[in-house]
Design a protein around this motif. Structure first.
Motif, PDB file in Angstrom:
ATOM      1  N   VAL A 209       0.845  -1.188   0.000  1.00 24.71           N
ATOM      2  CA  VAL A 209       0.000   0.000   0.000  1.00 24.71           C
ATOM      3  C   VAL A 209       0.887   1.247   0.000  1.00 24.71           C
ATOM      4  O   VAL A 209       1.813   1.350   0.800  1.00 24.71           O
ATOM      5  CB  VAL A 209      -0.919   0.022   1.244  1.00 24.71           C
ATOM      6  CG1 VAL A 209      -1.805   1.257   1.267  1.00 24.71           C
ATOM      7  CG2 VAL A 209      -1.750  -1.247   1.323  1.00 24.71           C
ATOM      8  N   ARG A 210       0.608   2.194  -0.883  1.00 20.96           N
ATOM      9  CA  ARG A 210       1.298   3.497  -0.905  1.00 20.96           C
ATOM     10  C   ARG A 210       0.429   4.468  -0.107  1.00 20.96           C
ATOM     11  O   ARG A 210      -0.769   4.596  -0.374  1.00 20.96           O
ATOM     12  CB  ARG A 210       1.449   3.981  -2.341  1.00 20.96           C
ATOM     13  CG  ARG A 210       2.068   5.367  -2.470  1.00 20.96           C
ATOM     14  CD  ARG A 210       2.073   5.847  -3.917  1.00 20.96           C
ATOM     15  NE  ARG A 210       2.841   4.974  -4.776  1.00 20.96           N
ATOM     16  CZ  ARG A 210       4.169   5.067  -4.963  1.00 20.96           C
ATOM     17  NH1 ARG A 210       4.848   5.992  -4.337  1.00 20.96           N
ATOM     18  NH2 ARG A 210       4.780   4.228  -5.774  1.00 20.96           N
TER      19      ARG A 210
ATOM     20  N   TYR B  56       8.385   1.187   4.433  1.00 18.41           N
ATOM     21  CA  TYR B  56       9.556   1.869   3.881  1.00 18.41           C
ATOM     22  C   TYR B  56       9.198   3.340   3.704  1.00 18.41           C
ATOM     23  O   TYR B  56       8.143   3.663   3.148  1.00 18.41           O
ATOM     24  CB  TYR B  56       9.918   1.236   2.533  1.00 18.41           C
ATOM     25  CG  TYR B  56      10.980   1.973   1.766  1.00 18.41           C
ATOM     26  CD1 TYR B  56      12.316   1.879   2.144  1.00 18.41           C
ATOM     27  CD2 TYR B  56      10.654   2.751   0.664  1.00 18.41           C
ATOM     28  CE1 TYR B  56      13.305   2.559   1.436  1.00 18.41           C
ATOM     29  CE2 TYR B  56      11.635   3.430  -0.044  1.00 18.41           C
ATOM     30  CZ  TYR B  56      12.956   3.331   0.349  1.00 18.41           C
ATOM     31  OH  TYR B  56      13.926   3.998  -0.343  1.00 18.41           O
ATOM     32  N   VAL B  57      10.065   4.216   4.206  1.00 16.87           N
ATOM     33  CA  VAL B  57       9.844   5.649   4.035  1.00 16.87           C
ATOM     34  C   VAL B  57      10.374   6.035   2.659  1.00 16.87           C
ATOM     35  O   VAL B  57      11.580   6.126   2.451  1.00 16.87           O
ATOM     36  CB  VAL B  57      10.542   6.467   5.147  1.00 16.87           C
ATOM     37  CG1 VAL B  57      10.277   7.958   4.949  1.00 16.87           C
ATOM     38  CG2 VAL B  57      10.086   6.011   6.529  1.00 16.87           C
TER      39      VAL B  57
ATOM     40  N   VAL C 156       9.664  12.977   6.177  1.00 17.18           N
ATOM     41  CA  VAL C 156      10.170  12.696   7.529  1.00 17.18           C
ATOM     42  C   VAL C 156       8.968  12.381   8.410  1.00 17.18           C
ATOM     43  O   VAL C 156       7.969  13.119   8.387  1.00 17.18           O
ATOM     44  CB  VAL C 156      10.958  13.897   8.096  1.00 17.18           C
ATOM     45  CG1 VAL C 156      11.406  13.630   9.530  1.00 17.18           C
ATOM     46  CG2 VAL C 156      12.163  14.222   7.212  1.00 17.18           C
ATOM     47  N   PHE C 157       9.063  11.311   9.189  1.00 21.75           N
ATOM     48  CA  PHE C 157       7.963  10.858  10.032  1.00 21.75           C
ATOM     49  C   PHE C 157       8.443  10.559  11.442  1.00 21.75           C
ATOM     50  O   PHE C 157       9.526   9.991  11.617  1.00 21.75           O
ATOM     51  CB  PHE C 157       7.348   9.561   9.464  1.00 21.75           C
ATOM     52  CG  PHE C 157       6.681   9.734   8.139  1.00 21.75           C
ATOM     53  CD1 PHE C 157       5.316   9.973   8.067  1.00 21.75           C
ATOM     54  CD2 PHE C 157       7.401   9.670   6.957  1.00 21.75           C
ATOM     55  CE1 PHE C 157       4.694  10.146   6.839  1.00 21.75           C
ATOM     56  CE2 PHE C 157       6.796   9.836   5.730  1.00 21.75           C
ATOM     57  CZ  PHE C 157       5.424  10.072   5.671  1.00 21.75           C
TER      58      PHE C 157
ATOM     59  N   GLN D 175       5.733  10.027   1.744  1.00 15.60           N
ATOM     60  CA  GLN D 175       4.998   8.808   1.439  1.00 15.60           C
ATOM     61  C   GLN D 175       5.654   7.608   2.110  1.00 15.60           C
ATOM     62  O   GLN D 175       6.883   7.521   2.186  1.00 15.60           O
ATOM     63  CB  GLN D 175       4.931   8.573  -0.069  1.00 15.60           C
ATOM     64  CG  GLN D 175       4.106   9.619  -0.786  1.00 15.60           C
ATOM     65  CD  GLN D 175       3.816   9.260  -2.224  1.00 15.60           C
ATOM     66  OE1 GLN D 175       3.817   8.095  -2.606  1.00 15.60           O
ATOM     67  NE2 GLN D 175       3.546  10.264  -3.030  1.00 15.60           N
ATOM     68  N   LEU D 176       4.792   6.696   2.556  1.00  9.92           N
ATOM     69  CA  LEU D 176       5.216   5.409   3.088  1.00  9.92           C
ATOM     70  C   LEU D 176       4.758   4.316   2.137  1.00  9.92           C
ATOM     71  O   LEU D 176       3.686   4.419   1.542  1.00  9.92           O
ATOM     72  CB  LEU D 176       4.591   5.145   4.463  1.00  9.92           C
ATOM     73  CG  LEU D 176       4.921   6.117   5.584  1.00  9.92           C
ATOM     74  CD1 LEU D 176       4.137   5.749   6.837  1.00  9.92           C
ATOM     75  CD2 LEU D 176       6.412   6.122   5.870  1.00  9.92           C
TER      76      LEU D 176
END
Length: 113
Positions: free
Chosen positions: A38-39, A60-61, A65-66, A100-101
């Motif tokens: 899933v994006r 995956y990043v 920034v999260f 986005q992850l």
């Protein structure tokens, strides 16, 4: 969407975004019964609220920034970093910068379909 179950190829441009939370949207990419990719796109400041599910999750990043919190522990991750969430642990994210992850779940999240 279930017509894409086990489909070999997915083209990002042909998959519609779906809103999930304020400032957050997702695209269900490739998936089969045992795995789903899933994006997820976040605007700056958007929150992926704390939640839990029985699925194992590896993320995956791709960009941005999260601040990622898993089981009460928070770390700041940026493009190229990743995180793993065992089943049933409470986790969530805050987008410090827009980004986005790419989330992978096993088994697939049938409730997303």
């Amino acid at each position: 969407m279930t017509d894409r179950l086990n489909s070999f190829f997915q083209h990002d441009a042909k998959i519609a975004w779906e809103p999930t939370e304020p400032g957050v949207k997702r695209k269900i990419m490739a998936y089969g019964p045992d795995l789903m990719v899933v994006r997820v796109a976040f605007e700056k400041g958007a929150i992926g609220k704390a939640h839990q599910h029985p699925h194992r999750q590896a993320s995956y990043v791709e960009s941005g920034v999260f601040d990622v919190t898993i089981d009460g522990r928070t770390e700041r991750l940026s493009a190229g970093d990743s995180f793993f969430v065992p089943g049933n642990l409470v986790h969530g994210v805050v987008a410090v910068e827009a980004g986005q992850l790419i989330d992978s779940f096993t088994p697939m999240r049938t409730e997303f379909l």
